[in-house]
Write an enzyme that holds these catalytic residues in place. Structure first.
Site, PDB file in Angstrom:
ATOM      1  N   LYS A 282       0.715  -1.295  -0.114  1.00  0.00           N
ATOM      2  CA  LYS A 282      -0.065  -0.051   0.193  1.00  0.00           C
ATOM      3  C   LYS A 282       0.883   1.461   0.029  1.00  0.00           C
ATOM      4  O   LYS A 282       1.791   1.401   0.848  1.00  0.00           O
ATOM      5  CB  LYS A 282      -0.806  -0.067   1.246  1.00  0.00           C
ATOM      6  CG  LYS A 282      -2.063   0.800   1.091  1.00  0.00           C
ATOM      7  CD  LYS A 282      -3.175   0.487   2.218  1.00  0.00           C
ATOM      8  CE  LYS A 282      -4.338   1.313   1.945  1.00  0.00           C
ATOM      9  NZ  LYS A 282      -5.268   1.366   3.209  1.00  0.00           N
ATOM     10  N   GLU A 368     -19.631  -3.974  10.004  1.00  0.00           N
ATOM     11  CA  GLU A 368     -20.743  -3.021  10.879  1.00  0.00           C
ATOM     12  C   GLU A 368     -21.758  -3.985  11.465  1.00  0.00           C
ATOM     13  O   GLU A 368     -22.064  -3.452  12.675  1.00  0.00           O
ATOM     14  CB  GLU A 368     -21.186  -1.994   9.794  1.00  0.00           C
ATOM     15  CG  GLU A 368     -20.182  -0.977   9.325  1.00  0.00           C
ATOM     16  CD  GLU A 368     -19.565  -1.761   8.113  1.00  0.00           C
ATOM     17  OE1 GLU A 368     -18.574  -0.918   7.927  1.00  0.00           O
ATOM     18  OE2 GLU A 368     -19.822  -2.478   7.666  1.00  0.00           O
ATOM     19  N   ARG A 396     -25.634  -0.422   6.726  1.00  0.00           N
ATOM     20  CA  ARG A 396     -25.560  -1.820   6.679  1.00  0.00           C
ATOM     21  C   ARG A 396     -26.038  -2.602   7.861  1.00  0.00           C
ATOM     22  O   ARG A 396     -26.073  -3.796   7.734  1.00  0.00           O
ATOM     23  CB  ARG A 396     -23.892  -1.916   6.513  1.00  0.00           C
ATOM     24  CG  ARG A 396     -23.297  -1.080   5.470  1.00  0.00           C
ATOM     25  CD  ARG A 396     -21.796  -1.286   4.911  1.00  0.00           C
ATOM     26  NE  ARG A 396     -21.737  -2.400   3.985  1.00  0.00           N
ATOM     27  CZ  ARG A 396     -20.727  -2.959   3.324  1.00  0.00           C
ATOM     28  NH1 ARG A 396     -19.630  -2.714   4.024  1.00  0.00           N
ATOM     29  NH2 ARG A 396     -20.764  -3.865   2.417  1.00  0.00           N
TER      30      ARG A 396
END
Length: 628
Positions: A282, A368, A396
């Site tokens: 990353k 979530e 969600r």
């Protein structure tokens, strides 16, 4: 030589050599860094997938072949290669290129995304449709290791494996989602990363068994019969194999030759579901992002030379920072307070809490639904859990909020950051539906502060009430008001009368209270006298305050930074109807029945008429008899 300027579509990659592809990768990184430094955006994830994207578009023929990105915050290279290079400078700006794949923007964007863990389900749906139509194209889903912690990703893997359909899932493993990955799946992938040890162990076992006189060959034959079990015992890629996938990897996600070769072989030789595991870095190619990938996941404007954000002159704290400090202050007073995040400790302001109270801090990964039920479990045995989550992501967990929290009347506090219009991230990230869907839930208390001091008092109050509570607050800087150190309990469902007037009542909630006050001051200059009510509570409403005002004024204007359909204004209308007040007109200002595109926060607030000017016009038009 600028190869990038010659790339008009992915088809142009077919003729490039490896050396040219590597040069192209460097040029793409330069463009991404330059653009994100000017506009803000998702930098580190996009820098990590440059070579992978080049390999995908070299091997597959899009848009006939379908590439489905998960979340989509790593797809800038994909956008650049698919005809959007010349407009890339408009990234995330109003009327410009969106920050995520968008089906309305390009035929190369096979599926619109923005939230995590959706790619495998969507890609499997495409593969099923392909087979039902007797068509022949490839479907590829790219999912990060962080998104793999999401329940929908695992549901998709489970269904895809048993379907036996041709589907390619690429696991982009960079050991991070936004913050450092957590959980058993992260540990599991860490084991796969030692794959070289597996290869050496396998060779050693083969050599040792072969050398045993008399019995070595028969033992080796038996070992070959159970090679799958042997492999699974050493290499945890067997998890994916057990789900029905052919596991390939891990590969170096920055080696274009290896990626192209692997993808070509998978495309030509494998008919069932395949999981290709690639390892990427990353932030690759930009040292500040490599060193601090979490800080460069999503960034504002920054100086390329130093990597430092361009300084703001404002000393006013953000709502996130105010929440962060208030929670720490309260947790110091109450050992039962815990904090939960779904892979967003920095974005939600919980990093400080995690440092001071590590044993009471829980990052559950991109999950979530689990976060909310996990909080409910804690609350059921006496804890005071605070779930800090972006408003758009709380959608969600709607069933969990109803079934696991509200139905049992458990004192879980939902702190919904980035409520309302968030700006450049666009419609996938605007948090405009929370008031509408939360206020219909029994036992739920829903609040929105007018400023940062009220946010502190709301957090204290929510932790004092013995019921489910939600506090929603906007992105960005607060109002700069003085803050009281002591905490004050707000009476549940009690609003605040800020001014009194008999021409109109402006009833505002949250961020719109300041605009209502500005409008009142301007209208007073024209001798139009307005009451202003800071509702504070979306649910329960302060019925007596609102009804008392309604009986004295010529019209009511409600103002909310949220969806009008079923939102705060609708709640006021219901209150008036239930009390048989039909003679006072109600003008509702809020977000109409459409998705709002990207732009600066102020640009889209103005586009939605969420400002003092619109309130002034609404009142004047009615008072002057020209309201339509």
């Amino acid at each position: 030589m600028n190869i990038l300027e010659q790339i008009k579509s992915p088809a142009d990659l077919k003729y490039l050599s490896t050396g040219q592809m590597q040069t192209l990768a460097a040029q793409i990184r330069e463009l991404i860094i330059k653009t994100v430094a000017q506009n803000g955006g998702h930098l580190a994830p996009c820098l990590g997938t440059v070579e992978l994207t080049l390999a995908l578009h070299k091997v597959f023929a899009c848009p006939r072949d379908k590439i489905v990105w998960d979340v989509g915050h790593q797809a800038y290279t994909h956008k650049i290669l698919t005809g959007r290079r010349e407009n890339f400078s408009t990234l995330r700006q109003k009327d410009g290129i969106t920050g995520f794949p968008n089906r309305f923007e390009s035929i190369y964007d096979a599926f619109g995304v923005g939230h995590a863990s959706t790619s495998i389900s969507a890609a499997l749906g495409m593969a099923v449709a392909r087979d039902l139509n007797h068509e022949n194209y490839n479907v590829v889903a790219i999912i990060g290791d962080g998104a793999l912690t999401g329940g929908e990703a695992l549901e998709g893997l489970n269904n895809a494996g048993i379907s036996k359909r041709k589907l390619i899932v690429i696991l982009n493993d960079n050991e991070m989602s936004i913050a450092q990955n957590v959980g058993a799946l992260s540990e599991y992938l860490s084991l796969i990363r030692i794959d070289e040890k597996y290869r050496r162990a396998k060779k050693d076992v083969h050599r040792i068994l072969s050398s045993i006189p008399g019995i070595g060959s028969s033992v080796l034959k038996t070992a070959n019969y159970v090679k799958d079990g042997f492999r699974n015992a050493i290499v945890p890629g067997g998890f994916f194999e057990a789900l029905g996938f052919t596991y390939v990897g891990p590969l170096d996600g920055h080696n274009i030759d290896d990626l192209v070769n692997a993808l070509e072989k998978i495309k030509l030789n494998m008919d069932g579901p395949v999981l290709l595991h690639v390892q990427t870095k990353k932030g690759k190619g930009y040292l500040p992002a490599e060193r601090h990938p979490d800080k460069f996941h999503g960034v504002g404007k920054f100086d390329i030379a130093t990597g430092k954000p361009l300084a703001s002159d404002s000393i006013v704290p953000t709502y996130t920072a105010v929440f962060s400090q208030a929670l720490v202050d309260l947790a110091a007073q109450n050992r039962n307070i815990t904090a939960i995040t779904a892979a967003m400790p920095s974005g939600t302001g919980l990093q400080k809490f995690a440092q001071i109270f590590p044993e009471r801090f829980f990052d559950v990964g991109i999950a979530e639904e689990h976060a909310v039920t996990f909080a409910a479990g804690q609350a059921s045995v006496g804890k005071k859990p605070v779930v800090a989550i972006y408003s758009t992501f709380s959608q969600r967990a709607y069933d969990q909020i109803i079934h696991d929290v509200a139905l049992q009347n458990l004192p879980v506090v939902l702190c919904l950051d980035r409520a309302g219009l968030v700006g450049e991230d666009g419609p996938t990230h605007h948090g405009v539906f929370d008031m509408a869907y939360l206020r219909q839930i029994p036992n739920m208390v829903c609040m929105a502060p007018k400023d940062e001091n009220e946010l502190r008092q709301m957090l204290y109050s929510a932790l004092t009430y013995s019921c489910p509570c939600a506090i929603r607050y906007p992105r960005g800087r607060a109002c700069g008001v003085p803050m009281q150190e002591e905490f004050t309990l707000l009476e549940k469902g009690k609003g605040e009368l800020l001014s009194v007037g008999d021409d109109a009542a402006i009833i505002a909630v949250g961020s719109m209270v300041q605009e209502a006050v500005k409008a009142k001051d301007e209208l007073l200059k024209e001798h139009i006298h307005c009451s202003v009510i800071n509702a504070r509570f979306v649910k329960p409403l302060d019925g007596s305050l609102i009804l008392n005002a309604a009986r004295k004024v010529k019209c009511i204007v409600t103002v909310e930074e949220g969806a009008l359909a079923g939102g705060f204004g609708s709640a006021v209308l219901e209150l008036l109807a239930d009390n048989h007040i039909y003679n006072v007109p109600v003008i509702r200002i809020g977000i109409k029945d459409k998705f709002i595109e990207q732009g600066t926060r102020q640009e889209i607030l103005d586009e939605c008429d969420l400002n003092s000017k619109s309130i002034i016009n609404a009142v004047k038009n009615f008072i002057n008899g020209s309201d339509k």
